[in-house]
Design an enzyme around this catalytic site. Structure first.
Site, mmCIF file in Angstrom:
data_model
loop_
_atom_site.group_PDB
_atom_site.id
_atom_site.type_symbol
_atom_site.label_atom_id
_atom_site.label_comp_id
_atom_site.label_asym_id
_atom_site.label_seq_id
_atom_site.Cartn_x
_atom_site.Cartn_y
_atom_site.Cartn_z
ATOM 1 N N ASP A 138 0.847 -1.186 0.000
ATOM 2 C CA ASP A 138 0.000 0.000 0.000
ATOM 3 C C ASP A 138 0.889 1.244 0.000
ATOM 4 O O ASP A 138 2.110 1.151 0.049
ATOM 5 C CB ASP A 138 -0.882 0.005 1.253
ATOM 6 C CG ASP A 138 -0.032 -0.089 2.521
ATOM 7 O OD1 ASP A 138 0.452 0.958 2.995
ATOM 8 O OD2 ASP A 138 0.192 -1.218 3.030
ATOM 9 N N ASP A 140 0.778 3.544 2.484
ATOM 10 C CA ASP A 140 0.720 4.059 3.845
ATOM 11 C C ASP A 140 -0.388 5.118 3.928
ATOM 12 O O ASP A 140 -1.504 4.848 3.498
ATOM 13 C CB ASP A 140 2.093 4.593 4.280
ATOM 14 C CG ASP A 140 2.215 4.699 5.796
ATOM 15 O OD1 ASP A 140 1.790 3.754 6.482
ATOM 16 O OD2 ASP A 140 2.728 5.715 6.286
#
Length: 308
Positions: free
Chosen positions: A222, A224
């Site tokens: 991802d 973050d």
């Protein structure tokens, strides 16, 4: 099979693999044994699987969070994990970890072979084998990750052609278990960090204390929380990406194993492990007669050559 501190059990298991989120087993290898190992620092996260390669060499695999992911990052018994692998003969560890990306160019699914680490844990994790022993020691940690093992992994990036394998970067290790705020995520970006996780500290520090060569493959799941254009990271997002990451991790590991085995088993000069081997020899501040006898007895589990 249960292995205790006073056991005469020995296996020539020189390669260790630590699996992170989504990577709980090894494929393509012949599993020959599962071990429960007792150490002076307690039990590791779960049983250690001993597998055999096509060449007949043994590999020790340990799931960092346990086989069913039941252990939070702050609750992992990192000392027992590293001590148990050391007790089996492990000289080099390749770890895998799910991470958040702090850089646009590191896409979810990419791998990053970090070479530096920023410690943002909060002191709640036992991070040294020497704590409480009455023996003082200071390991060198300027280069927290093995350059040789990173280079070995990087040479096999073509095994996973659908993703990018970034050959350097700085990882932030946060306490967790909550993910970052946007402000924190942007702070780490301003520091020049590349990825963020919750486990490479104290794992890497303890490997260094134990004189084990260590590198970590960071698997981005991802972005973050720093991207203003999208929602911050969620567990659902992480797990969606981890399925592909785990498959790529297993593919990469099988591709690099022959070179890894050659470096660990067949190189008489042991060049890969040389920087870490014997690195604690001059780390002790007290003369032996001033060290705690009980502490020396505990540390003999890891360092029989120093604490007889």
């Amino acid at each position: 099979m249960t292995i205790g501190q006073n056991s005469e059990y020995f296996r020539d298991v020189r390669i260790g693999v630590i699996g992170g989120t989504g990577l709980y087993s090894l494929d393509g290898l012949n599993v020959i044994e599962t071990l429960a190992v007792e150490t002076p620092w307690g039990q590791p996260s779960g049983p250690i699987t001993i597998a055999e390669t096509e060449r007949g060499h043994k590999i020790a695999f340990l799931a960092r969070h346990g086989p069913s992911h039941s252990v939070l990052p702050s609750e992992v018994n990192y000392r027992a994990n590293i001590a148990a692998l050391k007790a089996l003969g492990v000289q080099a560890i390749l770890a895998f970890s799910a991470v958040g990306s702090l850089r646009e160019e590191i896409s979810p699914g990419d791998f990053v072979l970090i070479d530096q680490i920023i410690d943002r844990t909060k002191g709640v994790r036992a991070d040294s084998f020497f704590t409480g022993t009455g023996v003082t020691a200071h390991a060198t940690f300027g280069e927290p990750v093995s350059a040789g093992l990173r280079a070995l992994v990087a040479r096999h990036a073509a095994a996973v052609p659908d993703i990018a394998v970034h050959t350097s970067g700085t990882g932030v290790c946060m306490e967790g278990p909550a993910f970052s705020t946007r402000a924190e995520s942007n702070l780490y970006r301003a520091w020049g960090a590349s990825v963020i996780n919750m486990t490479c500290i104290p794992e890497s520090k303890l490997a260094r204390e134990a004189e084990i060569t260590y590198a970590i493959v960071c698997m981005a799941t991802d972005y973050d929380a720093w991207r203003e254009s999208e929602e911050p990271v969620t567990v659902a997002e992480v797990m969606h990406t981890m399925k592909g990451n785990a498959a790529n991790a297993k593919t990469l590991l099988l591709a690099l194993l022959p070179d890894f085995e050659d470096a660990v088993y067949n190189d008489s000069a042991k060049a890969l492990m040389r920087p870490e081997a014997g690195s604690m020899q001059y780390a002790f501040q007290q003369p032996p007669e001033k060290q705690s006898a009980a502490g020396r007895a505990t540390l003999n589990f890891l360092f029989p050559q120093y604490f007889t």
